[in-house]
Design a protein around this motif. Sequence first.
Motif, PDB file in Angstrom:
ATOM      1  N   ILE A 309       0.848  -1.211   0.000  1.00 50.16           N
ATOM      2  CA  ILE A 309       0.000   0.000   0.000  1.00 50.16           C
ATOM      3  C   ILE A 309       0.874   1.249   0.000  1.00 50.16           C
ATOM      4  O   ILE A 309       1.818   1.354   0.791  1.00 50.16           O
ATOM      5  N   LYS A 310       0.558   2.176  -0.891  1.00 53.64           N
ATOM      6  CA  LYS A 310       1.264   3.466  -0.936  1.00 53.64           C
ATOM      7  C   LYS A 310       0.273   4.564  -0.541  1.00 53.64           C
ATOM      8  O   LYS A 310      -0.752   4.746  -1.214  1.00 53.64           O
ATOM      9  N   PRO A 311       0.548   5.286   0.533  1.00 52.62           N
ATOM     10  CA  PRO A 311      -0.377   6.346   0.966  1.00 52.62           C
ATOM     11  C   PRO A 311      -0.627   7.370  -0.139  1.00 52.62           C
ATOM     12  O   PRO A 311       0.266   7.648  -0.942  1.00 52.62           O
ATOM     13  N   SER A 312      -1.841   7.888  -0.142  1.00 50.69           N
ATOM     14  CA  SER A 312      -2.186   8.917  -1.109  1.00 50.69           C
ATOM     15  C   SER A 312      -1.706  10.270  -0.551  1.00 50.69           C
ATOM     16  O   SER A 312      -2.174  10.720   0.490  1.00 50.69           O
ATOM     17  N   VAL A 313      -0.739  10.879  -1.241  1.00 49.19           N
ATOM     18  CA  VAL A 313      -0.122  12.116  -0.756  1.00 49.19           C
ATOM     19  C   VAL A 313      -0.425  13.228  -1.756  1.00 49.19           C
ATOM     20  O   VAL A 313      -0.224  13.062  -2.962  1.00 49.19           O
ATOM     21  N   ASP A 314      -0.920  14.356  -1.268  1.00 54.69           N
ATOM     22  CA  ASP A 314      -1.195  15.493  -2.148  1.00 54.69           C
ATOM     23  C   ASP A 314       0.117  15.950  -2.801  1.00 54.69           C
ATOM     24  O   ASP A 314       1.152  16.023  -2.130  1.00 54.69           O
ATOM     25  N   PRO A 315       0.082  16.281  -4.116  1.00 52.22           N
ATOM     26  CA  PRO A 315       1.328  16.642  -4.808  1.00 52.22           C
ATOM     27  C   PRO A 315       1.965  17.949  -4.334  1.00 52.22           C
ATOM     28  O   PRO A 315       3.170  18.155  -4.535  1.00 52.22           O
ATOM     29  N   THR A 316       1.205  18.832  -3.707  1.00 54.46           N
ATOM     30  CA  THR A 316       1.793  20.089  -3.230  1.00 54.46           C
ATOM     31  C   THR A 316       2.472  19.848  -1.885  1.00 54.46           C
ATOM     32  O   THR A 316       1.821  19.419  -0.931  1.00 54.46           O
ATOM     33  N   VAL A 317       3.777  20.110  -1.843  1.00 50.31           N
ATOM     34  CA  VAL A 317       4.550  19.892  -0.612  1.00 50.31           C
ATOM     35  C   VAL A 317       4.999  21.255  -0.072  1.00 50.31           C
ATOM     36  O   VAL A 317       5.431  22.118  -0.844  1.00 50.31           O
ATOM     37  N   PHE A 318       4.904  21.447   1.224  1.00 52.40           N
ATOM     38  CA  PHE A 318       5.256  22.726   1.850  1.00 52.40           C
ATOM     39  C   PHE A 318       6.549  22.585   2.649  1.00 52.40           C
ATOM     40  O   PHE A 318       6.866  21.500   3.138  1.00 52.40           O
ATOM     41  N   GLU A 319       7.277  23.717   2.768  1.00 55.01           N
ATOM     42  CA  GLU A 319       8.481  23.741   3.613  1.00 55.01           C
ATOM     43  C   GLU A 319       8.063  24.105   5.038  1.00 55.01           C
ATOM     44  O   GLU A 319       7.031  24.764   5.246  1.00 55.01           O
TER      45      GLU A 319
END
Length: 344
Positions: A309-319
């Motif tokens: 299983i690969k978690p669903s991660v939103d493509p926008t990543v914040f610092e």
Amino acid sequence: MSADTFKAWRVTGIKGWDDLVLKERTSPKLGQNDVLVKWRYVSLNYRDLIIPMGQYPFPITPDVVAGSDAAGEVVSCGNKVTLFKPGDRVISISALSYQTSPFKPHMIPTILGSAVDGPLQEYSTMDESTLVEMPQSLDFQQASTLTTAASTAWNAFFALGGKQLQPGDWVLIQGTGGVSLFGLQFAKAVGAKVIATSSSETKCQLLREQGADHVINYKECPTWGEEAKKISGEGVQHVLEIGGAGTLGQSLEAIAPSGVISLVGFASGFANAPSIMDILLRTCIVRGTMVGSKEEIVEMNDFIDAKGIKPSVDPTVFELKDLKDAYEYMWAGKHFGKVTVRVS
Ligand SMILES: NC(=O)c1ccc[n+]([C@@H]2O[C@H](COP(=O)([O-])OP(=O)(O)OC[C@H]3O[C@@H](n4cnc5c(N)ncnc54)[C@H](OP(=O)(O)O)[C@@H]3O)[C@@H](O)[C@H]2O)c1
């Protein structure tokens, strides 16, 4: 920055996100059973957003470091540490004393990010009993999403003795938040059938792509519970109840006799709850459900590795410094999957 002096987001008050302040701090001395962890990624939860707004139902310790879920790397260990060594990849648990189920009220003063310091900082010093090894098949970003959302879905489906989700069962999940998307993945991984709801056609399409068998737009179809019952025949065996009072009525329409409604969230507020008679007549189980214990997180991580299983991660990543942008993004509901913050 070094492990001696580093940045931490502190909750300095509960009047709004202005009370969330990035401050420099010094690291506590490493005790004999402590592990120094360098966090790589933090993922956000609804609770992180409402804590500085004064809407969280449990007590907040003044100046507590924010954050709930994180993944990182062990930097050093106290001389009595036996479970970890430098270089190990670990994730946080939700409450320091929540080692095994069930969750009990006396554990509330040990919850990360509200009662005790959370991981929205570059380093944490943690007792070794309060960390879990990451699933081997995930990277830091993916693993940072597991502690709260995934373990809550895991607890709902697999921790109620005699009522565990079975192959062929019908499941109803509400919305496309972290808990629901993990619920979708876990349900499909055991061969259950999933009816999912969402508020927009774009997200409905993403749910289909993630494997949902049926998708209902809850804005266009306010009787989505009745619809789910029609689709499933006698009703669904499990509901992940995300909305709370405002959605429970439709969940009761959907549930099969003896089915389980796992009451997880209150995203629709606290008004318009169904009556006691509405609940009584359904002959179902409505179960208050908290995050998973450390023991359940370990079991869940093994399952994630075994099932790929690969978690669903939103493509926008914040610092880390842009944390409030991440909060705005999530508050506006722009995300699909977990919102993550890169720490180091
Ligand atoms: N009991 C626990 O230990 C525990 C643990 C984790 C989370 N929670 C709670 O569970 C809830 C969800 O958490 P999360 O982390 O998954 O949140 P999240 O990632 O912020 O997602 C929330 C999603 O819920 C959906 N939603 C909002 N209002 C809804 C409504 N009226 N009807 C149906 N769906 C609605 C929306 O989906 P769409 O955008 O697709 O419409 C929204 O994206 C929150 O209330 C949170 O506090 C509780």
